[in-house]
Design a protein around this motif. Sequence first.
Motif, PDB file in Angstrom:
ATOM      1  N   ASP A 378      11.857  21.885 -37.878  1.00 11.01           N
ATOM      2  CA  ASP A 378      11.605  21.624 -39.298  1.00 11.01           C
ATOM      3  C   ASP A 378      11.333  20.134 -39.447  1.00 11.01           C
ATOM      4  N   GLY A 379      10.071  19.757 -39.500  1.00 13.44           N
ATOM      5  CA  GLY A 379       9.744  18.342 -39.614  1.00 13.44           C
ATOM      6  C   GLY A 379       8.292  18.113 -39.263  1.00 13.44           C
ATOM      7  N   GLY A 380       7.913  16.842 -39.143  1.00 13.53           N
ATOM      8  CA  GLY A 380       6.538  16.493 -38.827  1.00 13.53           C
ATOM      9  C   GLY A 380       6.367  16.194 -37.357  1.00 13.53           C
ATOM     10  N   GLY A 433      12.835  13.232 -42.920  1.00 13.69           N
ATOM     11  CA  GLY A 433      12.262  13.667 -44.190  1.00 13.69           C
ATOM     12  C   GLY A 433      12.589  15.119 -44.467  1.00 13.69           C
ATOM     13  N   ALA A 434      12.358  15.954 -43.486  1.00 15.04           N
ATOM     14  CA  ALA A 434      12.623  17.385 -43.649  1.00 15.04           C
ATOM     15  C   ALA A 434      14.081  17.632 -44.009  1.00 15.04           C
ATOM     16  N   ALA A 435      14.980  16.793 -43.478  1.00 20.20           N
ATOM     17  CA  ALA A 435      16.413  17.000 -43.721  1.00 20.20           C
ATOM     18  C   ALA A 435      16.723  17.039 -45.214  1.00 20.20           C
ATOM     19  N   GLY A 463       6.819  10.377 -40.954  1.00 22.77           N
ATOM     20  CA  GLY A 463       5.935   9.877 -39.907  1.00 22.77           C
ATOM     21  C   GLY A 463       4.566  10.544 -39.885  1.00 22.77           C
ATOM     22  N   LEU A 464       4.565  11.849 -40.033  1.00 22.72           N
ATOM     23  CA  LEU A 464       3.298  12.565 -39.910  1.00 22.72           C
ATOM     24  C   LEU A 464       2.348  12.247 -41.074  1.00 22.72           C
ATOM     25  N   GLU A 465       2.850  11.609 -42.119  1.00 24.12           N
ATOM     26  CA  GLU A 465       1.988  11.161 -43.217  1.00 24.12           C
ATOM     27  C   GLU A 465       1.733   9.653 -43.160  1.00 24.12           C
TER      28      GLU A 465
HETATM   29  C1  LIG Z   1       7.212  21.338 -48.521  1.00 26.23           C
HETATM   30  C2  LIG Z   1       6.303  20.337 -47.880  1.00 26.23           C
HETATM   31  N1  LIG Z   1       6.084  19.135 -48.457  1.00 26.23           N
HETATM   32  C3  LIG Z   1       5.277  18.224 -47.857  1.00 26.23           C
HETATM   33  C4  LIG Z   1       4.649  18.500 -46.681  1.00 26.23           C
HETATM   34  C5  LIG Z   1       3.729  17.480 -46.032  1.00 26.23           C
HETATM   35  N2  LIG Z   1       4.312  16.932 -44.803  1.00 26.23           N
HETATM   36  C6  LIG Z   1       4.030  17.452 -43.589  1.00 26.23           C
HETATM   37  S1  LIG Z   1       4.780  16.661 -42.344  1.00 26.23           S
HETATM   38  C7  LIG Z   1       5.494  15.555 -43.396  1.00 26.23           C
HETATM   39  C8  LIG Z   1       6.346  14.432 -42.879  1.00 26.23           C
HETATM   40  C9  LIG Z   1       7.614  14.928 -42.284  1.00 26.23           C
HETATM   41  O1  LIG Z   1       8.483  13.815 -42.051  1.00 26.23           O
HETATM   42  P1  LIG Z   1       9.761  13.982 -41.160  1.00 26.23           P
HETATM   43  O2  LIG Z   1      10.408  15.278 -41.440  1.00 26.23           O
HETATM   44  O3  LIG Z   1      10.601  12.768 -41.312  1.00 26.23           O
HETATM   45  O4  LIG Z   1       9.182  14.086 -39.682  1.00 26.23           O
HETATM   46  P2  LIG Z   1       8.395  12.921 -38.864  1.00 26.23           P
HETATM   47  O5  LIG Z   1       6.926  13.190 -39.031  1.00 26.23           O
HETATM   48  O6  LIG Z   1       8.782  11.592 -39.440  1.00 26.23           O
HETATM   49  O7  LIG Z   1       8.841  13.095 -37.454  1.00 26.23           O
HETATM   50  C10 LIG Z   1       5.161  15.846 -44.721  1.00 26.23           C
HETATM   51  C11 LIG Z   1       5.652  15.106 -45.902  1.00 26.23           C
HETATM   52  C12 LIG Z   1       4.888  19.784 -46.128  1.00 26.23           C
HETATM   53  N3  LIG Z   1       4.324  20.179 -44.973  1.00 26.23           N
HETATM   54  N4  LIG Z   1       5.728  20.672 -46.714  1.00 26.23           N
END
Ligand SMILES: Cc1ncc(C[n+]2csc(CCOP(=O)(O)OP(=O)(O)O)c2C)c(N)n1
Length: 540
Positions: A378-380, A433-435, A463-465
Motif C-alpha cells: 500500500d503505497g507508491g 503517505g499511504a499510512a 515520492g511517486l508524485e
Molecule cells: C486514494 C489515492 N489518492 C492518491 C493517489 C495518487 N498517488 C499514487 S502514489 C502516491 C504517493 C504515495 O506516497 P507514499 O505512500 O509515501 O509512497 P512513496 O511513493 O513515497 O514511496 C499518490 C499520492 C492514489 N493512487 N490513490
Amino acid sequence: MAGTIEGHGGDLALAALRAYGITEMFTLSGGHVFPIYDAAHKADFPIYDVRHEQSAVFAAEAVAKLQRRPGLAVLTAGPGVTNGISGLTSAFFNASPVLVMGGRAPAFRWGSGSLQEIDHVPLVAPVTKYAATVGSTDAIPAEIGRALTAALTAHRGPAFLDLPLEVLFSSEDAEAPAGPDVPVIEADPDEVARAAALLATAARPVIIAGSDVWGGGAIDELRAAAEALQVPVFTNGMGRGALPPGHPLSFAKARRPALGDADVVAVIGTPLDFRLNFGEFDPAQVVHIVDAPSQRAGHVRAAVSPAGDLRRILAALADHTGERTDHAEWINGLRAAEDAGKARDAEAMAAESDPIKPARVYGELRKVLAPDAVTIGDGGDFVSYAGRYLEPARPGTWLDPGPYGCLGTGMGYAMGARVTYPDRQICVLMGDGAAGFSLMDVESLVRQDLPVVIVVGNNGIWGLEKHPMRAMYGYDVAADLQPGLRYDDVVRALGGAGETVEKSADLGPALGRAFDAGVPYLVNVLTDPADAYPRSSNLA
Ligand SMILES: Cc1ncc(C[n+]2csc(CCOP(=O)(O)OP(=O)(O)O)c2C)c(N)n1
Ligand SMILES: [Mg+2]
C-alpha cells in the motif's frame, strides 16, 4: 431451495450468507443495520469492526482474494455506503467477489428527508455486477442468492444490496437458498485449439498470467500448460507465485528481453492495461485468454481470444497434441537475462547506504519472511520496489491494490489476511503517505487481537508524485510530508508497538522483533527521499 427459515431480516440474511460460505462480516456500526448484528450475535457469527468503512470493504476484499469465496462488508445507510465506494471500485477492477450490504432509510417515508436518506444503487451500479434494493423481508434470501451468484460468476466482481429499515427490522418466513450454483462459461474449442497451436509452434512464446488464473482456481492447469508447451511464464497481481521461484519456466526479471523478442505473447486472466503496455507487443502476435467474453480487449486486435473457464482452457492447452517447435534455446537465453537481473537485484538489496535505500529493506525482509507469508503493498515507490524485490513463493500470498491503484488498502487488507490465516506472517508494506489513509485501524487490529507487521518506507514525501512533478515542472507542490515522523509512536498510542530504524544494520533485528511481537508492530524505516523508483513513464 432448502426449506423455510424465519426471523427478522437480519436472521434471514445471515442464513443466506452462510449458505454461500461466508463466515464473518466486516463493519462499522450504524443503527440501520442492527438486525444483521443481532442475528450474528445470536449465532456466534464473527463481527470484525473498523474505524472507517473503506477498511471494512478492503478487509472483505482480502478475504475474497485470498480464499476465492465471497467476502462481506455491512455498512450503514448513506455515509457508511459512500465511504465504501473506493473499496467496491477496487473489488470491481480486481474481480473480487465482495458483497456489500447497506442499510437504507425507510421506504415507507422515502422522500420525506429521513436521516442518511440517499438512493445508493445508482451510485454503486457502475462499479458492481449487481446492485439492488431489497423490496420485502421475505425476498432477502433470494436477493442475496442473486447478488452472490452474480459476484461469483466469471468475470467475478462485487455486488451490492441495500435494505430499507422496515424491510430489515420486520419478521417473515422465507425460502432458504440452497447455496451457490455458479454457471461455467465454456470457451469455443476452435479458439482454444488455435491458441494452443500458436503457442506450440511459436519460435519465442511468452505467457503472462494474472489474477483471474488464481481467482479461477487454475494455478495447477497453468503450470501444466506451461510445462506441456514449454513456454516461459511471467505473472502479475494475484498470479504472482503461480510457478514457484525456482521453477525452470518461472521468470520475473527478463521481462524486457522476453517481450521485446517474443513472437507470440499469451496474456492469461488479466487485462491488456497500462501494466502490460496496453497489449502493444509488436511485432508479436497477442493471444488473450480471458474468463468471460466481456474481458476481451476492445483496443487490441488479438490473434485469438478464447473466453471461458480458465481451468478448462488451460487444461486443454496442456493436452495439445499438434506440431511443436523446440523452445529450449529461447528459454536458455531468457534464463541468462533472468540470472543477470537477479544478480543486479541482489547487489541493490545488500546496499550499505545511509540513509537506507528501499531495496535494502526488502533484502532484509526476504531473510525473515516464511514461504507462506502474506505480503500486502500500500503505497507508491516503496511498493513498486516491493513488487520488484519480493518474490512470492506461493500463489495467493501477494496483495496489491490492483489496477485501480487506490491508496489506503493496507489495514483493511491486513485484517482480512489475518482473519484468513491466524497463524501466518502478515506483513504490510506502506508508504508514509499511504499510512495516513488507514493507520487508525491499527486500533481495530489491537482491540480484536489481530497482530500484523507494518513496515513503513518513510521518505517524508509522496515520492511517486514528488519526483515526477519535479521532473515535469522543475518544482513540486503538495508532495511533502513531515520528515522522520514517528509512525511507530502512533501505533504505540493505539495499543500496538514499534520502533524507528535509521541504519541498515538495524533492520534485520527490528524485523525479527516485529514478527515475534504478537501485537500490531510498526517498523518505521527512514528511507532516502532522493531515491526515485526508475520508471519508463513519469505519470502515476
Ligand atoms: C486514494 C489515492 N489518492 C492518491 C493517489 C495518487 N498517488 C499514487 S502514489 C502516491 C504517493 C504515495 O506516497 P507514499 O505512500 O509515501 O509512497 P512513496 O511513493 O513515497 O514511496 C499518490 C499520492 C492514489 N493512487 N490513490
Ligand atoms: Mg513516501
